[in-house]
Design an enzyme around this catalytic site. Structure first.
Site, PDB file in Angstrom:
ATOM      1  N   ASN A  64      15.824   1.474  -3.427  1.00 60.71           N
ATOM      2  CA  ASN A  64      16.877   0.922  -4.289  1.00 60.71           C
ATOM      3  C   ASN A  64      16.380   0.553  -5.686  1.00 60.71           C
ATOM      4  OD1 ASN A  64      15.537  -1.047  -2.554  1.00 60.71           O
ATOM      5  ND2 ASN A  64      16.771  -2.582  -3.590  1.00 60.71           N
ATOM      6  N   HIS A  65      15.063   0.377  -5.862  1.00 61.47           N
ATOM      7  CA  HIS A  65      14.525   0.057  -7.194  1.00 61.47           C
ATOM      8  C   HIS A  65      14.030   1.289  -7.965  1.00 61.47           C
ATOM      9  CE1 HIS A  65      15.005  -4.161  -6.551  1.00 61.47           C
ATOM     10  NE2 HIS A  65      14.161  -4.214  -5.550  1.00 61.47           N
ATOM     11  N   HIS A  89       9.792  -4.931   3.965  1.00 61.39           N
ATOM     12  CA  HIS A  89       8.391  -5.314   3.743  1.00 61.39           C
ATOM     13  C   HIS A  89       7.769  -6.008   4.950  1.00 61.39           C
ATOM     14  CE1 HIS A  89       8.756  -5.171  -0.958  1.00 61.39           C
ATOM     15  NE2 HIS A  89       9.288  -4.132  -0.347  1.00 61.39           N
ATOM     16  N   HIS A 119      15.539   3.774   3.900  1.00 60.22           N
ATOM     17  CA  HIS A 119      15.261   2.565   3.125  1.00 60.22           C
ATOM     18  C   HIS A 119      16.422   1.594   3.251  1.00 60.22           C
ATOM     19  CE1 HIS A 119      12.784   0.691   0.009  1.00 60.22           C
ATOM     20  NE2 HIS A 119      13.909   0.261  -0.521  1.00 60.22           N
ATOM     21  N   GLU A 165       8.322   2.376  -4.328  1.00 56.92           N
ATOM     22  CA  GLU A 165       9.453   1.864  -5.120  1.00 56.92           C
ATOM     23  C   GLU A 165       9.228   0.464  -5.704  1.00 56.92           C
ATOM     24  OE1 GLU A 165      13.039   0.458  -4.184  1.00 56.92           O
ATOM     25  OE2 GLU A 165      12.334  -0.933  -2.688  1.00 56.92           O
ATOM     26  N   ASN A 166       8.200  -0.239  -5.219  1.00 62.59           N
ATOM     27  CA  ASN A 166       7.885  -1.571  -5.759  1.00 62.59           C
ATOM     28  C   ASN A 166       6.518  -1.593  -6.456  1.00 62.59           C
ATOM     29  OD1 ASN A 166       9.188  -2.258  -2.683  1.00 62.59           O
ATOM     30  ND2 ASN A 166      10.228  -3.098  -4.464  1.00 62.59           N
ATOM     31  N   ASP A 194       5.906   0.166   1.578  1.00 64.09           N
ATOM     32  CA  ASP A 194       6.200  -0.182   0.184  1.00 64.09           C
ATOM     33  C   ASP A 194       5.024  -0.868  -0.521  1.00 64.09           C
ATOM     34  OD1 ASP A 194       8.304   0.099   2.008  1.00 64.09           O
ATOM     35  OD2 ASP A 194       9.731  -0.960   0.729  1.00 64.09           O
ATOM     36  N   HIS A 220      11.673  -0.955   3.149  1.00 65.46           N
ATOM     37  CA  HIS A 220      12.444  -1.893   2.321  1.00 65.46           C
ATOM     38  C   HIS A 220      12.279  -3.364   2.660  1.00 65.46           C
ATOM     39  CE1 HIS A 220      15.530  -3.588  -0.282  1.00 65.46           C
ATOM     40  NE2 HIS A 220      16.148  -4.102   0.761  1.00 65.46           N
TER      41      HIS A 220
HETATM   42 FE   FE2 Z   1      13.669  -1.652  -1.488  1.00 64.64          FE
END
Ligand code: FE2
Length: 256
Positions: A67-68, A174, A147, A39-40, A8, A172
């Site tokens: 999820n983001h 990290h 994730h 996603e981040n 990520d 997810h």
């Molecule tokens: Fe995430």
């Protein structure tokens, strides 16, 4: 075939560390295909068209999400892009894809993205009820970006699908886990880790998180500005059997 999976990317420090190291990693490990979880990438939540193009420019062949995914409205400008894969088990626009197949060295490589259930919001189906299409695909190599928060959920998924998939890479949390291994020809790691500020709280500003946790202040998500760590795995796949034979963790910490 060697596949590089990068964890990520969190905000500008994550993008910077990718810019500094990705092309060298691709060269050094003789990488044929690179997957980056983005996603981040935009201010810690979601992605924009500009940042998507930035990550592709650094050498990513495909960007997976989490999820983001829908945190930035700009995602809708690239939602049908052939190098973008969004979670298969979150509600998604009709022109989005939860898995795609790529042609790499005359092989069909399927890449999918899905969320686990524990502590995750807006997940509309269990990973077990949505994986049939992937299993049924005629792709030679099948890779899932799984994730999720809970390691046990990811391990359970791996043991259920290890005969059918070529690699299952957790994202997810990290935080890179040290459990990478090959199970029945399936490469696995519970979490690949992040590209984000090393001295931070999973990429987020330390003082801001403390203000929220300790002082109960209402704060906004602030990406840490400290130099970033780069985390990933290199997965080697046997060209004869199409099964994974090696998984190697990559972690490049900022020099102090
Ligand atoms: Fe995430």
């Amino acid at each position: 075939m060697n596949i590089l999976f990068i964890g990520d990317v969190v905000g500008r420090p994550g993008r910077t560390v990718l810019r500094e190291h990705l092309s060298q990693l691709i060269h050094e490990h003789k990488i044929d295909f690179t997957i980056v979880n983005g996603e981040n990438a935009a201010h810690g939540k979601g992605i924009t068209e500009r940042i998507f193009n930035e990550l592709i420019g650094y050498g990513a062949d495909v960007i997976t999400m989490g999820n983001h995914t829908y945190s930035k409205a700009s995602i809708y400008d690239i939602i049908d892009h052939k190098q973008l894969i969004v979670p298969l088990n979150m509600e998604m626009p009709v022109n989005a894809q939860g898995y795609r197949t790529f042609e790499v060295m005359n092989k069909k490589v399927l890449v999918s993205n899905m969320c686990t259930m524990a502590f995750m919001q807006n997940v509309i189906a269990s990973p077990y009820t949505i994986s049939d299409a992937i299993i049924a695909s005629d792709a030679d190599i099948k890779i899932v970006d799984l994730h999720g928060e809970a390691t046990a959920e990811k391990i359970a998924y791996m043991h259920y699908y290890k005969h059918d998939l070529t690699a299952i890479v957790g994202t997810h949390t990290h935080i890179q886990t040290a459990d990478e291994d090959i199970f029945n020809g399936c490469a696995y790691i519970s979490d690949v880790g992040m590209c984000g500020s090393y001295e931070s709280i999973i990429g987020r500003d330390i003082a801001e998180v403390h203000a929220q946790l300790v002082n109960k202040e209402h704060t906004h998500y602030t990406v840490s500005k400290n130099p970033a760590v780069l985390c990933g795995v290199v997965i080697t796949i046997d060209d004869e059997t199409n099964r994974a034979v090696n998984i190697q963790r990559i972690q490049i910490r900022p020099s102090s």
